[in-house]
Scaffold this motif. Structure first.
Motif, PDB file in Angstrom:
ATOM      1  N   GLN A  72       0.823  -1.206   0.000  1.00 18.02           N
ATOM      2  CA  GLN A  72       0.000   0.000   0.000  1.00 18.02           C
ATOM      3  C   GLN A  72       0.862   1.265   0.000  1.00 18.02           C
ATOM      4  N   ARG A  73       2.021   1.195   0.637  1.00 18.13           N
ATOM      5  CA  ARG A  73       2.966   2.317   0.583  1.00 18.13           C
ATOM      6  C   ARG A  73       3.407   2.549  -0.861  1.00 18.13           C
ATOM      7  N   ALA A  74       3.797   1.456  -1.520  1.00 24.02           N
ATOM      8  CA  ALA A  74       4.250   1.567  -2.912  1.00 24.02           C
ATOM      9  C   ALA A  74       3.126   2.087  -3.808  1.00 24.02           C
ATOM     10  N   LEU A  75       1.914   1.628  -3.567  1.00 26.01           N
ATOM     11  CA  LEU A  75       0.769   2.076  -4.359  1.00 26.01           C
ATOM     12  C   LEU A  75       0.517   3.568  -4.167  1.00 26.01           C
ATOM     13  N   ARG A  76       0.566   4.064  -2.942  1.00 27.89           N
ATOM     14  CA  ARG A  76       0.341   5.495  -2.687  1.00 27.89           C
ATOM     15  C   ARG A  76       1.379   6.346  -3.411  1.00 27.89           C
ATOM     16  N   ILE A  77       2.629   5.890  -3.410  1.00 28.52           N
ATOM     17  CA  ILE A  77       3.685   6.629  -4.108  1.00 28.52           C
ATOM     18  C   ILE A  77       3.402   6.638  -5.608  1.00 28.52           C
ATOM     19  N   HIS A  78       3.078   5.479  -6.154  1.00 35.76           N
ATOM     20  CA  HIS A  78       2.754   5.374  -7.584  1.00 35.76           C
ATOM     21  C   HIS A  78       1.589   6.298  -7.938  1.00 35.76           C
ATOM     22  N   GLU A  79       0.539   6.284  -7.143  1.00 35.30           N
ATOM     23  CA  GLU A  79      -0.636   7.112  -7.439  1.00 35.30           C
ATOM     24  C   GLU A  79      -0.294   8.599  -7.406  1.00 35.30           C
ATOM     25  N   ARG A  80       0.499   9.033  -6.431  1.00 39.22           N
ATOM     26  CA  ARG A  80       0.823  10.467  -6.335  1.00 39.22           C
ATOM     27  C   ARG A  80       1.733  10.896  -7.477  1.00 39.22           C
ATOM     28  N   LEU A  81       2.698  10.061  -7.833  1.00 39.73           N
ATOM     29  CA  LEU A  81       3.577  10.397  -8.963  1.00 39.73           C
ATOM     30  C   LEU A  81       2.776  10.422 -10.263  1.00 39.73           C
ATOM     31  N   THR A  82       1.830   9.503 -10.401  1.00 41.56           N
ATOM     32  CA  THR A  82       0.970   9.478 -11.581  1.00 41.56           C
ATOM     33  C   THR A  82       0.153  10.766 -11.677  1.00 41.56           C
ATOM     34  N   GLU A  83      -0.358  11.253 -10.553  1.00 40.86           N
ATOM     35  CA  GLU A  83      -1.099  12.522 -10.542  1.00 40.86           C
ATOM     36  C   GLU A  83      -0.200  13.681 -10.984  1.00 40.86           C
ATOM     37  N   ALA A  84       1.021  13.709 -10.477  1.00 44.37           N
ATOM     38  CA  ALA A  84       1.957  14.785 -10.847  1.00 44.37           C
ATOM     39  C   ALA A  84       2.285  14.725 -12.338  1.00 44.37           C
ATOM     40  N   ILE A  85       2.440  13.528 -12.865  1.00 47.06           N
ATOM     41  CA  ILE A  85       2.727  13.361 -14.295  1.00 47.06           C
ATOM     42  C   ILE A  85       1.531  13.833 -15.125  1.00 47.06           C
ATOM     43  N   ALA A  86       0.322  13.446 -14.720  1.00 46.18           N
ATOM     44  CA  ALA A  86      -0.877  13.859 -15.452  1.00 46.18           C
ATOM     45  C   ALA A  86      -1.067  15.372 -15.412  1.00 46.18           C
ATOM     46  N   THR A  87      -0.773  15.993 -14.299  1.00 43.39           N
ATOM     47  CA  THR A  87      -0.969  17.429 -14.132  1.00 43.39           C
ATOM     48  C   THR A  87       0.075  18.254 -14.871  1.00 43.39           C
ATOM     49  N   HIS A  88       1.352  17.830 -14.815  1.00 45.52           N
ATOM     50  CA  HIS A  88       2.446  18.678 -15.295  1.00 45.52           C
ATOM     51  C   HIS A  88       3.143  18.183 -16.562  1.00 45.52           C
ATOM     52  N   ALA A  89       2.853  16.985 -17.004  1.00 46.70           N
ATOM     53  CA  ALA A  89       3.437  16.419 -18.228  1.00 46.70           C
ATOM     54  C   ALA A  89       4.948  16.622 -18.333  1.00 46.70           C
ATOM     55  N   PRO A  90       5.711  16.099 -17.344  1.00 44.21           N
ATOM     56  CA  PRO A  90       7.166  16.227 -17.453  1.00 44.21           C
ATOM     57  C   PRO A  90       7.700  15.394 -18.614  1.00 44.21           C
ATOM     58  N   GLY A  91       8.847  15.803 -19.133  1.00 48.45           N
ATOM     59  CA  GLY A  91       9.482  15.054 -20.207  1.00 48.45           C
ATOM     60  C   GLY A  91      10.467  14.018 -19.703  1.00 48.45           C
ATOM     61  N   PHE A  92      10.814  14.111 -18.420  1.00 43.05           N
ATOM     62  CA  PHE A  92      11.815  13.229 -17.814  1.00 43.05           C
ATOM     63  C   PHE A  92      11.445  12.974 -16.365  1.00 43.05           C
ATOM     64  N   MET A  93      11.998  11.896 -15.838  1.00 45.83           N
ATOM     65  CA  MET A  93      11.983  11.658 -14.399  1.00 45.83           C
ATOM     66  C   MET A  93      13.433  11.486 -13.981  1.00 45.83           C
ATOM     67  N   ALA A  94      13.800  12.072 -12.865  1.00 43.68           N
ATOM     68  CA  ALA A  94      15.138  11.897 -12.302  1.00 43.68           C
ATOM     69  C   ALA A  94      14.965  11.326 -10.903  1.00 43.68           C
ATOM     70  N   VAL A  95      15.692  10.264 -10.606  1.00 45.10           N
ATOM     71  CA  VAL A  95      15.540   9.561  -9.335  1.00 45.10           C
ATOM     72  C   VAL A  95      16.898   9.491  -8.652  1.00 45.10           C
ATOM     73  N   GLU A  96      16.891   9.798  -7.356  1.00 46.61           N
ATOM     74  CA  GLU A  96      18.140   9.680  -6.606  1.00 46.61           C
ATOM     75  C   GLU A  96      18.386   8.218  -6.285  1.00 46.61           C
ATOM     76  N   SER A  97      19.591   7.759  -6.552  1.00 46.66           N
ATOM     77  CA  SER A  97      19.964   6.390  -6.203  1.00 46.66           C
ATOM     78  C   SER A  97      20.409   6.384  -4.746  1.00 46.66           C
ATOM     79  N   PRO A  98      20.207   5.282  -4.067  1.00 41.78           N
ATOM     80  CA  PRO A  98      20.513   5.258  -2.633  1.00 41.78           C
ATOM     81  C   PRO A  98      22.011   5.235  -2.361  1.00 41.78           C
ATOM     82  N   PHE A  99      22.351   5.783  -1.203  1.00 42.29           N
ATOM     83  CA  PHE A  99      23.704   5.605  -0.713  1.00 42.29           C
ATOM     84  C   PHE A  99      23.821   4.159  -0.258  1.00 42.29           C
TER      85      PHE A  99
END
Length: 164
Positions: free
Chosen positions: A50-77
């Motif tokens: 459910q944690r993973a789903l909430r993150i996916h849903e919120r990122l999907t909303e941001a993508i739908a709203t703002h139509a970014p051309g890229f995603m940048a993700v920080e890799s873990p230390f």
């Protein structure tokens, strides 16, 4: 006739299962602007799926709203706790799947690369990076730490892609 460059948008993500920061930053020429940012906060007792789903849903909303051309993700230390590293890897996998489902190319940056891109120094303190994010985005008020980290990842990607 000179045609001005089109704005470029990037969704930056600072992965975490309890607090996942995200920020949409736009570059127009040399100007950077924050369009929206936030933190997906999951309760400690929530089921991991459910944690993973909430993150996916919120990122999907941001993508739908703002139509970014890229995603940048920080890799873990490098994580000393194997269970924590595994959970973070699973969250990152979900984030990368979200990008793939929306056909977004992904930039993957380690913390030192992000710090160097934003502050000019790979060993910069978290506070220094936060202040540079405020300066680069012309913000009056600081962002929550996880959202500021996500904005820094997006800024780093936009600055790196400008040089490419």
């Amino acid at each position: 006739m000179i045609v001005p460059p089109a704005p470029v948008r990037c969704l930056g993500v600072d992965p975490g299962s309890l607090a996942c920061g995200w920020a949409v930053v736009e570059r127009f020429g040399s100007r950077l602007a924050l369009l929206e940012a936030g933190v997906v906060r999951n309760p400690r007792g929530a089921d991991f799926d459910q944690r993973a789903l909430r993150i996916h849903e919120r990122l999907t909303e941001a993508i739908a709203t703002h139509a970014p051309g890229f995603m940048a993700v920080e890799s873990p230390f490098v994580e000393k706790n194997a269970a924590t590293a595994l959970k973070l890897g699973q969250i990152r996998g979900g984030i990368l799947l979200t990008a793939a489902l929306h056909r977004l190319p992904v930039g993957d940056y380690n913390p030192m690369q992000v710090k160097k891109a934003v502050s000019g120094y790979g060993w910069a303190a978290k506070e220094q990076v936060g202040k540079m994010v405020m300066t680069l985005l012309n913000l009056k008020d600081p962002l929550p730490a996880d959202a500021a980290d996500a904005a820094a990842v997006a800024i780093g990607h936009l600055l790196a892609s400008r040089r490419a």
